[in-house]
Design an enzyme around this catalytic site. Sequence first.
Site, PDB file in Angstrom:
ATOM      1  CB  ALA A  87      -5.101   4.012   6.983  1.00 15.68           C
ATOM      2  CE1 TYR A  88      -2.516   7.639  13.893  1.00 17.96           C
ATOM      3  CE2 TYR A  88      -1.660   9.144  12.583  1.00 17.96           C
ATOM      4  CZ  TYR A  88      -1.662   9.158  13.641  1.00 17.96           C
ATOM      5  OH  TYR A  88      -1.274   9.366  14.927  1.00 17.96           O
ATOM      6  CG  ASN A  89     -10.001   7.697  10.686  1.00 21.38           C
ATOM      7  OD1 ASN A  89     -10.188   8.972  11.101  1.00 21.38           O
ATOM      8  ND2 ASN A  89     -11.379   7.335  10.401  1.00 21.38           N
ATOM      9  CG  ASP A 148      -0.892  12.265  22.219  1.00 24.70           C
ATOM     10  OD1 ASP A 148      -1.370  12.957  22.995  1.00 24.70           O
ATOM     11  OD2 ASP A 148      -0.890  11.401  22.230  1.00 24.70           O
ATOM     12  CG  ASP A 200      -1.892  -1.131   1.113  1.00 21.52           C
ATOM     13  OD1 ASP A 200      -2.729  -1.516   0.150  1.00 21.52           O
ATOM     14  OD2 ASP A 200      -2.403  -1.572   2.023  1.00 21.52           O
ATOM     15  CG  ASN A 242      -4.407   6.472   2.910  1.00 19.96           C
ATOM     16  OD1 ASN A 242      -4.671   5.754   2.431  1.00 19.96           O
ATOM     17  ND2 ASN A 242      -3.242   5.748   3.930  1.00 19.96           N
ATOM     18  CD  GLU A 243      -3.303   8.674   7.402  1.00 24.82           C
ATOM     19  OE1 GLU A 243      -2.102   9.087   7.407  1.00 24.82           O
ATOM     20  OE2 GLU A 243      -3.887   8.218   7.310  1.00 24.82           O
TER      21      GLU A 243
END
Length: 260
Positions: free
Chosen positions: A161-163, A149, A47, A119-120
């Site tokens: 993903a990170y989300n 944070d 990815d 993605n973000e």
Amino acid sequence: MTQNADKPTAVVASPSPHAQAAAALLFEQYDFQPVEEAEQVIALGGDGFLLQTLHDMLDRGRVCPVFGMNRGTVGFLMNEFRVEGLRERVNGAKQFRMAPLRMEAVTVSGETVVSHAINEVSLLRETRQSAWIEVSVNGRVVLPELVCDGILVATPAGSTAYNLSAQGPILPFGSKLVALTPISPFRPRRWRGALIPDDLHIGFRVLDPIKRPISAVADQREVRDVATVEVRVERERALPLLFDPWHALDERIATEQFAV
């Protein structure tokens, strides 16, 4: 190798031995063109490499459809790797268009940096001090002070993903939404994020950029010591991805909503 009207096709591969070996197999069986002359691209890797390939296209200002084949780890955005029948697979692939996020960050020193994210876009504290961030939508302040944070804006493609790791929602593809998700929020304690229509602009202002410095990251591209960040969806620069019809992106994202 051709698709539909004999479109010139290129192959790009990540530096990993796994991907390089796969590229060698394809070159034994098919003819390809240089990337500069191609109208569609086959990307071999994971990815992360696919995102890099799409970013390279955005940087060059020349976008063409990409058919990814997994030679990495997770491969959420990739198709299965197979050598045989590749021409027929690409010809019959289903196309999805992913609009990237446009991030405009202004640093404490006054430098303006524009970057894109598939993605973000995330804002992250640089030190042990928590981040203090003001959040606005279309110029209206919706959170005068978020202590956390960090915070991120995720596309539907990036929502898994990170989300998702930050307890954000999974967005169905085509929902015309972005996820606004806090990372380890301390105050307000009960705020867990919001869904924002993707035609609105999201703004962030760092409330104490000297004592509590923050970096802004568009996918893997980082800008340190930011003072303000503006994020919006750039629909006019949508990126075409090709998927096998039986394992398309919208179905993958929908399935993730029921993963346990």
